[in-house]
Scaffold this motif. Sequence first.
Motif, mmCIF file in Angstrom:
data_model
loop_
_atom_site.group_PDB
_atom_site.id
_atom_site.type_symbol
_atom_site.label_atom_id
_atom_site.label_comp_id
_atom_site.label_asym_id
_atom_site.label_seq_id
_atom_site.Cartn_x
_atom_site.Cartn_y
_atom_site.Cartn_z
ATOM 1 N N UNK A 7 0.812 -1.218 0.000
ATOM 2 C CA UNK A 7 0.000 0.000 0.000
ATOM 3 C C UNK A 7 0.843 1.266 0.000
ATOM 4 N N UNK A 8 2.125 1.155 0.332
ATOM 5 C CA UNK A 8 3.009 2.323 0.343
ATOM 6 C C UNK A 8 3.819 2.445 -0.943
ATOM 7 N N UNK A 9 3.516 1.591 -1.934
ATOM 8 C CA UNK A 9 4.225 1.656 -3.202
ATOM 9 C C UNK A 9 5.566 0.959 -3.194
ATOM 10 N N UNK A 10 5.842 0.180 -2.159
ATOM 11 C CA UNK A 10 7.123 -0.525 -2.088
ATOM 12 C C UNK A 10 7.012 -1.879 -2.790
ATOM 13 N N UNK A 11 8.081 -2.254 -3.477
ATOM 14 C CA UNK A 11 8.146 -3.555 -4.114
ATOM 15 C C UNK A 11 8.356 -4.614 -3.036
ATOM 16 N N UNK A 12 7.476 -5.615 -3.005
ATOM 17 C CA UNK A 12 7.593 -6.701 -2.033
ATOM 18 C C UNK A 12 8.509 -7.768 -2.617
ATOM 19 N N UNK A 13 9.612 -8.039 -1.947
ATOM 20 C CA UNK A 13 10.602 -8.923 -2.554
ATOM 21 C C UNK A 13 11.536 -9.532 -1.521
ATOM 22 N N UNK A 14 12.167 -10.618 -1.944
ATOM 23 C CA UNK A 14 13.327 -11.180 -1.254
ATOM 24 C C UNK A 14 14.543 -10.661 -1.998
ATOM 25 N N UNK A 15 15.610 -10.335 -1.281
ATOM 26 C CA UNK A 15 16.804 -9.852 -1.958
ATOM 27 C C UNK A 15 18.029 -10.633 -1.473
ATOM 28 N N UNK A 16 19.010 -10.750 -2.340
ATOM 29 C CA UNK A 16 20.219 -11.523 -2.064
ATOM 30 C C UNK A 16 21.339 -10.993 -2.944
ATOM 31 N N UNK A 17 22.579 -11.376 -2.670
ATOM 32 C CA UNK A 17 23.660 -10.999 -3.581
ATOM 33 C C UNK A 17 23.433 -11.644 -4.956
ATOM 34 N N UNK A 18 23.765 -10.902 -5.992
ATOM 35 C CA UNK A 18 23.652 -11.431 -7.354
ATOM 36 C C UNK A 18 25.046 -11.867 -7.812
ATOM 37 N N UNK A 19 25.213 -13.173 -7.976
ATOM 38 C CA UNK A 19 26.510 -13.701 -8.411
ATOM 39 C C UNK A 19 26.536 -13.792 -9.944
ATOM 40 N N UNK A 20 27.610 -13.299 -10.522
ATOM 41 C CA UNK A 20 27.711 -13.238 -11.979
ATOM 42 C C UNK A 20 27.847 -14.618 -12.614
ATOM 43 N N UNK A 21 28.284 -15.614 -11.848
ATOM 44 C CA UNK A 21 28.466 -16.957 -12.397
ATOM 45 C C UNK A 21 29.689 -17.058 -13.280
ATOM 46 N N UNK A 22 30.654 -16.167 -13.070
ATOM 47 C CA UNK A 22 31.895 -16.177 -13.844
ATOM 48 C C UNK A 22 33.022 -16.747 -12.989
ATOM 49 N N UNK A 23 34.196 -16.892 -13.595
ATOM 50 C CA UNK A 23 35.351 -17.403 -12.864
ATOM 51 C C UNK A 23 35.718 -16.478 -11.707
ATOM 52 N N UNK A 24 35.513 -15.192 -11.901
ATOM 53 C CA UNK A 24 35.832 -14.222 -10.851
ATOM 54 C C UNK A 24 34.736 -14.074 -9.810
#
Length: 286
Positions: A135-152
Amino acid sequence: MAVQVNFNYPRNFRAARPGSLLRVSDGDTPVTDQPIRMVSCDTPEKAGYAGRPEVSQPKLDKCKQRLTDGFYGDLPVELRKYLITRLSTNAASKHINAGIAATKKFEEILEKRLTRPNGKKRRTAIIPTGEIIDTYGRLLAYIAPYFAGTANDPLPPQNDTNRRTFNIEMIEEGWAAFFPIYPSLPRNIDLNKAIASAEKAWFDKKGMWHEFGSKVLLGYEYRMCIKLGTATTAQAGIKNAFQRICVDLRNLEIVDKFGFYKIPPCYRLWIWEDDFQKAKVDLGLT
């Protein structure tokens, strides 16, 4: 002559909120700053919600008086007793200080988990949920680090703790109460991880319970008591403070809007009144 239509079905309309335009991706995709409400977890409030302790404590004192003198006589006796025992003379300062500590802990977690070994910052993975926008316009979500899936920046194994969401980590550390609300529930595997984290935090008295005691008001309890203490009438106070039905996750027993105190915080599932009939079917409640 312009065509006119009059569709008559329930729709969710929300008030406009100001946002900053960051850039334009293409002709129909502006990129804005979109606040996120991390779901299934609820940290204590800071002074922004009901004022600093010298302002908010009198509101809690008024709530305690009303729970004691019969103003809220329509509420179950045991619920009133439960809340009264938590409305100490320093309940506001304890709660707000817990909110400040929870914010500090969250910032530390973000800094640690979003920093790669080479010092560069990871992006944040955003996982929207069932209801999407509150109701306050906030996105309801779970958040976590986004890993690039690369060697680094390889993606950790499925059960690695580095894969868990920040929502679950705040619950696990005891700085957020477990606060799952239907229909914004995660996949069963993640929901059960959250329950396990909530159990450990509650029974081991971690985080806010370690620092401020087992009777510190949880975020939703604090908001509830502020509403009860500031309402103009008992009817309005009860209506505004109790809008969700509680279910015991251990046996899926419905304990209604006023029975949540019977359940340890780690086993409370919440359902908005308007969603209750559908939730009974979806969740197999009796």
